[in-house]
Design a protein around this motif. Structure first.
Motif, PDB file in Angstrom:
ATOM      1  N   GLN A 243      -6.852 -33.589 -17.002  1.00 20.94           N
ATOM      2  CA  GLN A 243      -6.134 -32.152 -16.953  1.00 20.94           C
ATOM      3  C   GLN A 243      -6.097 -31.516 -15.435  1.00 20.94           C
TER       4      GLN A 243
ATOM      5  N   THR B  51      -1.899 -23.066 -15.177  1.00 17.19           N
ATOM      6  CA  THR B  51      -1.867 -24.335 -15.800  1.00 17.19           C
ATOM      7  C   THR B  51      -0.460 -25.178 -14.873  1.00 17.19           C
TER       8      THR B  51
ATOM      9  N   ILE C 141      -5.215 -28.575 -13.061  1.00 12.36           N
ATOM     10  CA  ILE C 141      -5.102 -27.266 -12.947  1.00 12.36           C
ATOM     11  C   ILE C 141      -4.666 -26.657 -11.604  1.00 12.36           C
TER      12      ILE C 141
END
Length: 780
Positions: free
Chosen positions: A427, A408, A429
């Protein structure tokens, strides 16, 4: 000099030049050298201070004069891969000279068969040891003074190299052991990186049996520097030895497998290549799991360092000298380079040493930074994925050599093999990619929620059992375009909603058979979109069938009509004649028709239709095949029409039996009618009237015997004999079977005569026969 003589001389001149050029394209072989001279060529004068040699011997065969199975060869200006050296052959060494125009299959029955050391090595390697013939070997003792490793270059050439040969191979080995040891020999003629002996089968480019093709030099055509069918590339034999210790080496080759030493082979040993080896480092390769990392410098140098200020170094990369390095430099630094690196070190004493190392670069990841779509694939309301599934998408050149980790943005390690739930859209990563022991690099990769494919609201689909067989086939593929307006989707079919949500391998065929109300689920997928699914419901219904229309054909008389009645209870009727199946002839429940094939489409109140057929055919008239007569009994044989039949005689009452008894003599007519009652057929017949008395007195009573009714019979016979058996009358068509009591026109006397009457009835295999007497009364 005349002009013609000038051109003749010119032609001879160019022919001589051409001959010399052809010779220069082939190797040359000299078989006049003895064993010591051959070993000196092999070791090389420059290596005399590195390696000492003694106890030299050679064994092979002499075919006469200096025509031996061993010798010295040179490239002779040809393209052969080794410039010079020694040749050990299973045939005549001289025959190795090119071009490849003849088959080398030399054999001499006096040549000692085989070699026990070679047989032992072959057996230890699990190779056949039968028919080891025509052995040639060179052996000597040596001591390595400067190095604990030795090596030399060689090639194996053979007539066994044929594209169709996957069975036979001549055998050879390079055998080495300590001279004072009783231990068995070690074979160092091996396929590189293996313990497999080199043969024409273990290194081969044949279509039917390719093996270790990276070391196969090729099949040779007619234009070749040597007279062999094929060859390996230049190979290197290596051995680890103890400095200062005496070793014995035996280089041996022999025919193997073929009867009578067919298909010769040879080993070519490079002159001056028998040298000591120095360590310049371990191979840095992928196979060793230790390639050179990106941007990391690495120094190649002898280990230990050679303590000789007069030493000269020549560095090579992939066999090509690196001229930018001065001869005094004992090392070479590589950065992001790969290849086969080597060094030749010439000591002040003249001794030559060699070192080799192979270096491969670590694979560098090609990263695809395009945002990656994630989906709610199992329809649980969460966007999740197994991140390791994206390895090949993120690393376009992904292989098992790469080590991939996911983090993360806060640095928490993510298990790549478990479902990871994305909590924001998009998101980021962080993907860590490295290979082997090299430092990995971090790449940010963005993931976003994909768009779900749209599906339509669909009704329940009625499925009618049109054939009334209790089931109906459906193809779910036909409903894909109904559940979605998306194009280019890939459908899969499932029996339950749970299976459709999960997807995967629990699919069913698109072809299904249903016999009751049934639901199926279609899941659709498309690149760039998230999947979706839809339930497809089927309502199984049966149409009604008319109970008033017969299943069997309806028979009517010729020219007549009949009424077809489908009965009540249907919402529509559509009648058709099979002769024009697209033209409706009525929409009523009843129709009047003549002969023909008809069908009606009956639509039931539930909306299902049934096609019901009716055949109306014309009655076939019966046929009286025969009337059999036996005495006064008459049997009538009838076929065709519709049984049962009715029979009558001479206009009398009809009866069901076809037999009439006690029929009067004379002419009669039989009447027949079938069950349809459409027509009556008749047939005439007659019974013969037997006469026993003739009084030919012209009073009009019994003046003649008249059997003219025999004219209507088949093969009739009527003959009369006197008491002595003499024929007095024979009936035929000329006399109409009528006798007036005469013989040749003369009246016969009163007496008793005998008659014979015979005939055949049509269809009756039994012939009718009548015999008896006739009384002839005459006025005389």
């Amino acid at each position: 000099m005349t002009r013609s003589k000038f051109f003749q001389l010119l032609l001879c001149f160019f022919s001589l030049i051409n001959i010399n050029l052809i010779k220069a394209q082939n190797i040359s072989v000299d078989t006049s050298l003895n064993a010591q001279q051959l070993v000196d060529k092999f070791i090389g004068a420059q290596n005399a201070s590195c390696i000492t040699v003694s106890n030299v011997s050679i064994s092979g065969w002499n075919f006469g004069g200096n025509d031996t199975s061993y010798g010295y060869f040179s490239r002779n200006g040809s393209s052969f891969e080794i410039d010079e050296g020694i040749i050990l052959s299973t045939g005549k060494a001289k025959d190795a000279e090119g071009p490849n125009s003849t088959l080398q299959s030399n054999f001499d029955s006096n040549w000692p068969a085989g070699d026990p050391d070679l047989v032992y090595i072959l057996s230890q390697a699990g190779l056949p040891t039968d028919n080891i013939l025509n052995a040639t070997y060179l052996e000597f003792d040596f001591v390595s003074l400067q190095s604990d490793k030795i090596s030399f270059d060689y090639m194996f050439l053979s007539e066994e190299y044929r594209d169709s040969n996957c069975r036979y191979s001549d055998a050879f080995a390079f055998l080495i052991k300590e001279a004072s040891s009783t231990d068995p020999y070690q074979n160092i003629a091996l396929v590189p990186g293996t313990n497999t002996p080199v043969t024409s089968l273990s290194i081969n480019g044949a279509t039917n049996c390719p093996r270790n093709v990276d070391y196969f030099g090729g099949f040779n055509g007619l234009v070749s520097p040597t007279n062999f069918n094929g060859q390996t590339k230049v190979l290197k034999a290596n051995a680890t030895v103890k400095k200062g210790v005496t070793y014995h080496i035996k280089l041996v080759i022999a025919d193997h497998g073929d009867a009578n030493g067919l298909y010769d082979s040879a080993v070519f040993l490079k002159s001056g290549s028998f040298t000591g080896n120095i360590n310049i480092g371990n191979d840095l390769t992928i196979d060793n799991a230790d390639p050179l990392c990106e941007n990391v410098p690495y120094r190649i140098q002898p280990n230990p360092i050679i303590n000789d200020p007069s030493a000269k170094y020549t560095w090579f990369k992939n066999g090509v000298a690196i001229t930018s390095i001065p001869p005094s430099q004992s090392y070479y630094d590589v950065v992001n380079e790969e290849g086969d690196f080597s060094v030749e070190v010439t000591l002040g004493s003249g001794c030559r040493l060699e070192g080799y190392v192979k270096i491969e670069k670590v694979p560098v990841a090609n990263i695809n930074t395009t945002p990656i779509q994630v989906c709610d694939n199992d329809f649980d309301g969460k966007y999740s994925a197994v991140l390791s599934d994206f390895n090949s998408q993120i690393i376009t050149n992904f292989s098992r050599d790469f080590k991939v980790s996911y983090y993360t943005t806060s640095g928490a390690l993510i298990d790549p093999d478990k479902e990871f739930v994305f909590t924001s859209n998009p998101q980021t990563i962080n993907v860590s990619v490295g290979a082997f022991s090299c430092t990995p690099k971090i790449y940010p990769v963005q993931f976003y929620y994909g768009t779900q494919l749209t599906v339509n609201s669909i009704p329940v689909y009625p499925i009618c059992d049109d054939e009334l067989n209790g089931s109906e086939d459906v193809n779910l593929a036909d409903y894909v375009a109904l559940i979605t307006n998306e194009t280019g989707v890939t459908p899969t079919y499932f029996a339950t909603e749970t299976q459709a949500k999960i997807g995967g391998s629990s699919t069913i065929s698109s072809l299904q058979t249903i016999s009751t109300d049934k639901s199926f689920f279609i899941r659709i997928e498309k690149a760039g979109f998230c999947p979706n699914y839809k339930e497809v419901k089927f309502n199984f219904k049966k149409p009604n069938q008319s109970t008033t229309l017969p299943n069997d054909p309806i028979t009517i008389c010729k020219g007549a009509t009949t009424i077809l009645d489908a009965g009540m209870g249907f919402t529509s009727y559509d009648w058709y004649n099979e002769a024009a199946p697209t033209v409706s002839i009525s929409n009523l429940d009843k129709i009047t028709v003549g002969v023909g094939n008809y069908f009606v489409i009956l639509t039931s109140p539930n909306g299902c239709s049934f096609k019901q057929s009716v055949i109306v055919e014309e009655a076939i008239e019966p046929v009286i095949d025969n009337v059999l007569i036996e005495g006064t009994t008459v049997t009538v044989l009838v076929s065709g029409g519709t049984a049962p039949y009715q029979y009558a005689l001479d206009g009398g009452s009809y009866q069901s039996s076809n037999i009439f008894t006690n029929v009067d003599l004379g002419n009669h007519t039989v009447f027949v009618q079938d069950a349809n009652g459409c027509s009556i057929i008749t047939k005439d017949f007659s019974l013969i009237n037997i006469q026993n008395i003739i009084t030919p007195n012209h009073d009009g009573i019994n003046d003649v015997i008249n059997y003219s009714s025999l004219l209507t019979k088949l093969e009739p016979r009527f003959e009369i004999y006197d008491r002595n058996g003499i024929l007095v009358f024979k009936g035929d068509v000329n006399n109409q079977f009528v006798w007036a009591g005469t013989l040749n026109g003369r009246i016969l006397p009163t007496a008793t005569y005998w008659y014979i009457i015979e005939w055949n009835e049509s269809g009756n295999p039994q012939r009718t026969k009548l015999t008896g007497w006739i009384l002839l009364k005459n006025r005389n």
